[in-house]
Design a protein around this motif. Structure first.
Motif, mmCIF file in Angstrom:
data_model
loop_
_atom_site.group_PDB
_atom_site.id
_atom_site.type_symbol
_atom_site.label_atom_id
_atom_site.label_comp_id
_atom_site.label_asym_id
_atom_site.label_seq_id
_atom_site.Cartn_x
_atom_site.Cartn_y
_atom_site.Cartn_z
ATOM 1 N N THR A 240 0.756 -1.228 -0.015
ATOM 2 C CA THR A 240 -0.004 0.170 0.157
ATOM 3 C C THR A 240 0.739 1.352 -0.018
ATOM 4 N N TRP A 241 1.955 1.205 0.650
ATOM 5 C CA TRP A 241 2.665 2.499 0.987
ATOM 6 C C TRP A 241 3.430 2.773 -0.463
ATOM 7 N N LYS A 288 -4.775 3.522 -1.337
ATOM 8 C CA LYS A 288 -5.763 3.960 -0.129
ATOM 9 C C LYS A 288 -5.975 5.626 -0.646
ATOM 10 N N LEU A 293 -0.491 10.447 6.371
ATOM 11 C CA LEU A 293 0.235 10.153 7.437
ATOM 12 C C LEU A 293 -0.133 10.999 8.584
ATOM 13 N N ASN A 294 -0.220 10.664 9.826
ATOM 14 C CA ASN A 294 -0.295 11.473 11.030
ATOM 15 C C ASN A 294 1.098 12.177 11.374
ATOM 16 N N ASP A 295 2.064 11.528 10.925
ATOM 17 C CA ASP A 295 3.531 12.286 10.984
ATOM 18 C C ASP A 295 4.190 11.834 9.923
ATOM 19 N N LEU A 298 7.911 10.044 8.986
ATOM 20 C CA LEU A 298 8.259 8.681 8.379
ATOM 21 C C LEU A 298 8.557 8.805 7.030
ATOM 22 N N PHE A 386 6.935 -1.190 7.029
ATOM 23 C CA PHE A 386 5.624 -1.059 6.213
ATOM 24 C C PHE A 386 5.573 -1.742 4.979
ATOM 25 N N ASP A 390 5.447 -7.855 4.497
ATOM 26 C CA ASP A 390 4.627 -8.568 3.774
ATOM 27 C C ASP A 390 5.201 -9.454 2.740
ATOM 28 N N LYS B 66 0.124 6.026 15.696
ATOM 29 C CA LYS B 66 -1.061 5.798 14.987
ATOM 30 C C LYS B 66 -0.966 5.374 13.586
ATOM 31 N N ASP B 67 0.146 6.060 12.785
ATOM 32 C CA ASP B 67 0.439 5.575 11.418
ATOM 33 C C ASP B 67 0.669 3.931 11.652
ATOM 34 N N ARG B 68 1.449 3.343 12.639
ATOM 35 C CA ARG B 68 1.908 2.123 12.608
ATOM 36 C C ARG B 68 0.503 1.166 12.942
ATOM 37 N N TYR B 70 -2.532 1.947 11.879
ATOM 38 C CA TYR B 70 -2.980 2.180 10.355
ATOM 39 C C TYR B 70 -2.404 0.880 9.588
ATOM 40 N N GLN B 74 -4.412 -1.929 8.484
ATOM 41 C CA GLN B 74 -5.258 -1.883 7.045
ATOM 42 C C GLN B 74 -4.188 -1.892 5.995
ATOM 43 N N THR B 75 -2.846 -1.979 6.048
ATOM 44 C CA THR B 75 -1.904 -1.797 4.922
ATOM 45 C C THR B 75 -0.962 -3.010 4.792
#
Lengths: 445, 159
Positions: A240-241, A288, A293-295, A298, A386, A390, B66-68, B70, B74-75
């Motif tokens: 996804t990222w 998505k 991102l909240n922050d 990253l 992230f 996977d 929170k990003d983690r 998510y 989700q990802t």
């Protein structure tokens, strides 16, 4: 499985269908160790920066054989090549010449010599046998009162013949490679002129700093990891990222490069802004559209001057990729993903498992900000990353699938055709096909 | 003595709540165990002992956490699994910066996948800096240093 079958049972032509037994056959795997890992190929063992001082060593692996990478005093001339300058790096097998003991147990350290604990056979840093207890026997007195010697090695025992196994070593821009084989061509020829510029782009003329290690054990055949990093098809779908933030996906300017033998490769690409491009995001469930991102530290990407280089395949022009993924056959992956840099070392453990060791690094002239950035971006990669946690998972599920079907099954790698040419896009599985074309040749199947 | 004992009990309670949130998969609750700018780091012992900065996961503040969350919900594609945290009693180490408490506790995390036996997944210790706030104890920093030399394929959920 019953009686071993002939290995020459690759049914189809070419290399676009890989039989499941290429991943599951124990005997074939033993032959891979001999023909590939212990044969005329160069294997990565580590980085020079990991052993900065004389006597520093660290354990590594070539195939399933544990080896010691150690910094020795620099010899004035090398026996093998009197004209060469000696880099002082030695790679010796961690196996005592006396009774086969894997004598070195600390994963890293600093030593003056290597001593086997069992009978104290002692080796110099270059693996030469320096001495052993009671070589000339023990002085004693016989029944008649005459001086005599008890025991000792035979008179013709030659310490020179009983050192540790010394591997050939090549050091290239701080990367250390080794081989058990006398036949392997010089390392630079082995890598070839198409791949070398991409390695030099990251390493040439730079001093590295070691940021640390991550280690994972993946229950799949070792080749699946090479395939994963030769496969530009999956990142924009599985991760996804990558697809959402435009780090890697099918609408980017990309190139697939390989050496003349098709065994090594480079996937080169340039990041775009991400977001929606229906041609590559429509129906892709991992995309998505609303993800933010909240922050965003990253993904605080800052282009570095060294990213831009003369384009090796278009003289007179420049190229500035944000991603280069090098697969150096058989066991090394080098990653530049935006500001995150690492080597990933494949260490096979039987046909159905391998250890994957990540060594993250930066450059000695990185400021504090850049080091922090590299470390933050490390959250994307590795066993918890992230975008790469996977990969290990799907490799395990692949192996499970091969195992449950067995003989007669095969994978299909025909995206972009069945040939093995380089491309100027990433909608292709050509690099996987080219590796298997080479693999078939080496394995004789 | 009583005060010290009480503090230890409070930290044990924090740890019990933290473990329960993760094991019960209430991941959205996880950042709330930290101060807004709190640090979470999961690091191999090898790197910790040698002073190498790389961590397996390193998050600065609730935003990154929170990003983690998510990511893990989700990802990141992975095989499903349950965790079970077993956390030992807290050991108060002393006073940290800004009047915070330094403490550590040993942990073992077991993983169970559908159709499989439970396995030892990640073993180590929490090294914490804890702040007393009106809302109870909060983690200013939690460093999980794990002994396990190999991650068993992947590690998705926080430890």
């Amino acid at each position: 499985m019953n009686a071993p079958e002939s290995l020459s049972r690759w049914a189809g032509a070419g290399s676009s269908r890989v039989p499941f037994w290429a991943y599951t056959d124990t005997q074939l795997y033993q032959q891979e160790l001999q023909k590939i890992f212990y044969g005329p190929h160069w294997s990565y063992v580590g980085l020079e920066v990991e052993i900065p001082k004389v006597g520093d060593y660290r354990l590594s692996q070539v195939g399933e054989r544990q080896v010691i990478m150690v910094r020795d005093r620099v010899a004035r001339k090398l026996e093998s090549d009197p004209n060469s300058a000696d880099h002082g790096i030695r790679v010796v097998e961690n196996r005592c010449a006396h009774r086969g003991v894997r004598f070195c147990q600390q994963p890293h350290g600093n030593v003056r010599s290597f001593v086997c604990p069992y009978h104290q056979w002692t080796y110099k840093l270059d693996g030469t046998l320096a001495g052993l207890p009671f070589k000339d026997g023990v002085p004693a007195t016989d029944a008649e009162g005459h001086a005599c010697v008890h025991g000792g090695m035979p008179a013709d025992f030659d310490t020179k013949q009983h050192g540790l196994t010394k591997l050939r070593v090549a050091v290239l821009h701080g990367l250390v490679f080794a081989t058990f084989s006398a036949e392997a061509e010089p390392l630079e020829e082995y890598l070839g002129p198409a791949v070398l510029p991409w390695l030099e782009r990251i390493f040439a003329g730079r001093k590295l700093t070691l940021l640390g290690y991550n280690r994972q054990r993946i229950p799949g055949n070792w080749k699946l990891m090479m395939e994963n990093i030769k496969d530009p098809y999956h990142p924009g779908l599985l991760h996804t990222w990558f697809v959402t933030f435009g780090l890697w996906r099918a609408d980017q300017k990309s190139r697939m490069v390989m050496d003349a033998q098709g065994r090594h490769a480079v996937m080169i690409s340039r990041r775009n802004d991400g977001g929606e491009n229906k041609a590559v995001t429509q129906g892709v469930t991992s995309f998505k559209a609303g993800m933010a991102l909240n922050d965003d530290r990253l993904l605080d990407v800052v282009p570095e001057p060294w990213w831009k280089v003369p384009d090796p395949s278009n003289p007179g022009t420049e190229i500035m990729p944000s991603v280069t993924m090098l697969t150096l056959f058989p066991s090394l992956i080098i990653q530049q993903q935006v500001n995150s840099l690492s080597t990933r070392h494949i260490q096979p453990r039987g046909e159905g498992s391998f250890d994957f060791v990540w060594t993250h690094f930066g450059f000695a002239d990185d400021g504090e900000e850049m080091t922090r950035r590299r470390l933050r971006q490390a959250n994307l990669f590795g066993p918890a990353g992230f975008v790469s946690a996977d990969d290990g998972e799907v490799i395990q599920f692949s192996q499970d699938g091969f195992r449950q079907w067995g003989e007669g099954g095969e994978t299909l790698c025909e995206l972009g055709g069945t040939d093995t040419q380089g491309t100027e896009h990433m909608v292709t599985e050509t690099l996987i096909r080219s590796m298997y074309a080479y693999w078939r040749k080496v394995m004789g199947v | 003595m009583n005060e010290r004992l009480l503090l230890r009990l409070e930290i044990d309670e924090l740890n019990a709540g933290y473990a329960a949130a993760l094991d019960e998969r209430r991941f959205d609750d996880w950042p709330g165990f930290f101060l807004p700018e709190g640090l979470y780091k999961l690091q191999a012992r090898e790197n910790f002992d040698r002073g190498l900065p790389l961590a397996l996961i390193a998050l600065e503040g609730q935003g990154m956490m929170k990003d983690r969350v998510y990511g893990i919900t989700q990802t990141i594609y992975h095989g499903p699994y349950y965790t079970r945290h077993v956390v030992g009693p807290a050991q108060v180490l002393g006073e940290g910066s800004e009047g915070r408490v330094r403490a550590q506790a040993h942990y073992a995390v077991f993983r169970t996948r559908p159709g499989d036996a439970s396995e030892v997944y990640n073993v180590g210790r929490y090294i914490d800096e804890i702040e007393c706030t009106p809302a109870g104890l909060k983690l200013a920093s939690r460093l999980c240093v794990y002994d396990s030399e190999m991650v068993l394929n992947s590690l998705i959920y926080p430890i």
